[in-house]
Design a protein around this motif. Structure first.
Motif, mmCIF file in Angstrom:
data_model
loop_
_atom_site.group_PDB
_atom_site.id
_atom_site.type_symbol
_atom_site.label_atom_id
_atom_site.label_comp_id
_atom_site.label_asym_id
_atom_site.label_seq_id
_atom_site.Cartn_x
_atom_site.Cartn_y
_atom_site.Cartn_z
ATOM 1 N N PRO A 98 -20.793 65.838 107.766
ATOM 2 C CA PRO A 98 -21.611 66.320 106.639
ATOM 3 C C PRO A 98 -23.117 66.155 106.898
ATOM 4 O O PRO A 98 -23.533 65.454 107.813
ATOM 5 N N SER A 99 -23.924 66.787 106.046
ATOM 6 C CA SER A 99 -25.387 66.751 106.166
ATOM 7 C C SER A 99 -25.942 65.337 105.978
ATOM 8 O O SER A 99 -25.375 64.529 105.235
ATOM 9 N N ASP A 147 -16.279 77.002 96.969
ATOM 10 C CA ASP A 147 -15.814 76.851 98.349
ATOM 11 C C ASP A 147 -14.481 77.583 98.516
ATOM 12 O O ASP A 147 -13.642 77.580 97.610
ATOM 13 N N TYR A 151 -29.634 75.941 104.522
ATOM 14 C CA TYR A 151 -29.777 75.131 105.735
ATOM 15 C C TYR A 151 -28.715 75.597 106.712
ATOM 16 O O TYR A 151 -27.595 75.934 106.345
ATOM 17 N N ALA A 169 -18.350 82.823 98.056
ATOM 18 C CA ALA A 169 -19.727 82.998 97.599
ATOM 19 C C ALA A 169 -20.037 84.482 97.348
ATOM 20 O O ALA A 169 -20.916 84.796 96.552
ATOM 21 N N VAL A 189 -15.623 76.047 108.460
ATOM 22 C CA VAL A 189 -16.361 74.817 108.129
ATOM 23 C C VAL A 189 -17.631 74.731 108.982
ATOM 24 O O VAL A 189 -18.717 74.435 108.474
ATOM 25 N N THR A 229 -21.277 66.479 99.714
ATOM 26 C CA THR A 229 -22.437 65.732 100.238
ATOM 27 C C THR A 229 -23.706 66.030 99.440
ATOM 28 O O THR A 229 -24.508 65.137 99.181
ATOM 29 N N GLY A 257 -20.261 76.448 99.627
ATOM 30 C CA GLY A 257 -19.777 75.623 100.727
ATOM 31 C C GLY A 257 -20.076 74.150 100.540
ATOM 32 O O GLY A 257 -20.626 73.505 101.439
#
Ligand SMILES: C[S@@+](CC[C@H](N)C(=O)[O-])C[C@H]1O[C@@H](n2cnc3c(N)ncnc32)[C@H](O)[C@@H]1O
Length: 203
Positions: A40-41, A89, A166, A114, A35, A70, A65
């Motif tokens: 979260p973002s 995910d 990110y 992924a 994780v 979010t 992911g």
């Protein structure tokens, strides 16, 4: 810009289902390395990261992911009514949570890695993705997985599309440079922790 009025949507939380922040924290306690973050973002990070996307030219958006979704909700708000969001995910708890909390005919949550994006995109009837977004903790993934994901992502994106990444460490750029010639960069300080943002464009 919100663009969908016709797609069937429900982004609510049934009784007994934890809040996104609580669910994310539980996920971190169970799988801290996979994780890679405790919360979260931020909204600011989401807005900046999605800013350069050409939504009118996006038929398939893939997210790696998604965690508790979010980014999924803001992506669905911006996406065209006939576009699709595939969220991949490895964490089965997060996939179940997404299935319970986001009911939108344009949304597909897939339990998987992924690294298998090409097969997953094909299995859902597409031959390429327009945009791929990653919140994966690249530097802590098991050996070999990060480079394999970056290579598969470059193959699956159509020319003119982009890989949006990110990450807390700028080291993630090392995974992008072998495949992408044009990489834009920015930072978002209003996030815990502050994040590096990359937009790697496929020529
Ligand atoms: C930092 S968290 C995601 C944060 C979330 N997207 C947000 O914006 O708040 C990283 C996520 O990547 C997932 N993950 C780790 N390795 C993966 C892989 N190989 N393929 C897909 N997802 C993976 C984890 O289960 C976790 O949900």
């Amino acid at each position: 810009m919100p663009s969908s009025t016709t797609a069937a949507r429900r982004n609510t939380r049934p009784a007994g289902v934890p809040s996104p922040v609580a669910m994310f924290f539980q996920g971190f306690l169970k799988h801290p390395v996979m994780v890679g973050s405790i919360i979260p973002s931020s909204d600011k990070l989401i807005r900046k990261m999605l800013g350069p996307v050409d939504w009118a030219a996006c038929k398939l958006f893939v997210e790696y992911g998604p965690g508790v979704g979010t980014f999924c909700r803001p992506i669905l708000e911006r996406m065209a009514p006939d576009a699709t969001l595939i969220a991949i995910d490895t964490n089965a708890d997060f996939i179940r949570y997404l299935d319970h909390t986001i009911t939108d005919s344009r949304f597909v949550a897939v339990e998987g890695s992924a690294a298998d994006v090409e097969r997953i995109v094909r299995d859902h009837g597409h031959d390429h993705a327009d945009y791929v977004l990653s919140g994966l903790p690249f530097s802590t993934l098991p050996a070999g997985i990060g480079p394999a994901i970056a290579a598969a992502t470059h193959r699956v994106i159509r020319p003119g599309g982009a890989f949006l990444v990110y990450q807390f460490s700028p080291k993630v750029k090392d995974f992008l440079t072998p495949h992408f010639d044009t990489i834009d960069h920015d930072m978002e300080w209003w996030n815990v922790p502050p994040a590096q943002l990359y937009w790697a464009w496929k020529d």
